[in-house]
Structures are given as structure tokens and as C-alpha cells.
Write a protein that holds these residues in place. Sequence first.
Motif, PDB file in Angstrom:
ATOM      1  N   LYS A  40       0.816  -1.213   0.000  1.00 24.11           N
ATOM      2  CA  LYS A  40       0.000   0.000   0.000  1.00 24.11           C
ATOM      3  C   LYS A  40       0.848   1.262   0.000  1.00 24.11           C
ATOM      4  O   LYS A  40       0.325   2.347   0.167  1.00 24.11           O
ATOM      5  CB  LYS A  40      -0.918  -0.013   1.218  1.00 24.11           C
ATOM      6  N   ALA A  41       2.159   1.112  -0.186  1.00 27.65           N
ATOM      7  CA  ALA A  41       3.054   2.272  -0.208  1.00 27.65           C
ATOM      8  C   ALA A  41       3.899   2.225  -1.474  1.00 27.65           C
ATOM      9  O   ALA A  41       4.354   1.161  -1.886  1.00 27.65           O
ATOM     10  CB  ALA A  41       3.947   2.270   1.026  1.00 27.65           C
ATOM     11  N   ASP A  42       4.084   3.383  -2.083  1.00 31.86           N
ATOM     12  CA  ASP A  42       4.956   3.478  -3.244  1.00 31.86           C
ATOM     13  C   ASP A  42       6.411   3.625  -2.834  1.00 31.86           C
ATOM     14  O   ASP A  42       7.308   3.191  -3.549  1.00 31.86           O
ATOM     15  CB  ASP A  42       4.538   4.672  -4.117  1.00 31.86           C
ATOM     16  N   ARG A 103       2.715   7.356  -0.301  1.00 32.85           N
ATOM     17  CA  ARG A 103       2.044   7.078  -1.579  1.00 32.85           C
ATOM     18  C   ARG A 103       2.327   8.222  -2.532  1.00 32.85           C
ATOM     19  O   ARG A 103       2.428   9.365  -2.113  1.00 32.85           O
ATOM     20  CB  ARG A 103       0.529   6.956  -1.389  1.00 32.85           C
ATOM     21  N   SER A 115      -1.499   5.721   7.426  1.00 30.06           N
ATOM     22  CA  SER A 115      -0.463   4.851   6.874  1.00 30.06           C
ATOM     23  C   SER A 115       0.241   4.147   8.031  1.00 30.06           C
ATOM     24  O   SER A 115      -0.049   4.390   9.196  1.00 30.06           O
ATOM     25  CB  SER A 115       0.537   5.667   6.055  1.00 30.06           C
TER      26      SER A 115
END
Length: 118
Positions: A40-42, A103, A115
Motif C-alpha cells: 500500500k506504499a509506493d 504514496r 499509513s
Amino acid sequence: MRSAVITVFLFLFLVLMSGSSDALACSCIKSTPPCGGIGKADVIFSGTVKDIRIGQNRREVYFKVLDTFNALRTTTIMVGTGMGGGDCGFDFKIGESYLVYAREFEGRLGTGICSRTR
């Protein structure tokens, strides 16, 4: 007659108060385990906050990158977050170190209290 006026007033008051609102508030779902945040994180990195600048409706947080966990190749990075007070902004402190899950949105990185950032 007086009770009819009061009834009409209360009815109008309730109608006006029940209208829709554009106000937004932060609402997070239950947090996943640390490894669960990877998808869920870039960008995931650990870093120390060097500076915080106030932008338009957000804070720009500048980090010295200590370690990266997914192909990030830089020694400094800026991550945006909200101002706090219901917009999910993370309350970073200058000089403190964090593990940041960010993100990408419209070419900028951002994070918040929903987050895994800690």
C-alpha cells in the motif's frame, strides 16, 4: 398558537441542520501488520526530519534518508502531509526519525496517520 410557532421553528431548525456538509474528517481502517503496508506504499524509507514548511493546506516535510526499503535512491526527500485537526496529517517533529510509508499522487509523495508511518 404559540405551540404551533414553536413547532414550525423546530421543524425548520431540524431541516436546516440535517443538510449535507462538505466537511471531511479523517477516518482510518484498522492498521495492517508492518509487512502488510508494503503493498500500500509506493515508497518506504527511514529518515530524520530536517525541515518542515507550510504549504497550501499541507505541510511539506523534508527528510534526510537513512535507509530505503524499495528502490528509492536518494539521500533527501520531501513528503507532504495534512495540517492535522481532522485531515489525517501526521505530526512530524524536526530532528525526530521515522519509518515512512508514502504514496505517490500526481507526482508528489504523501503520508498521513492512516499509513504505517511511525
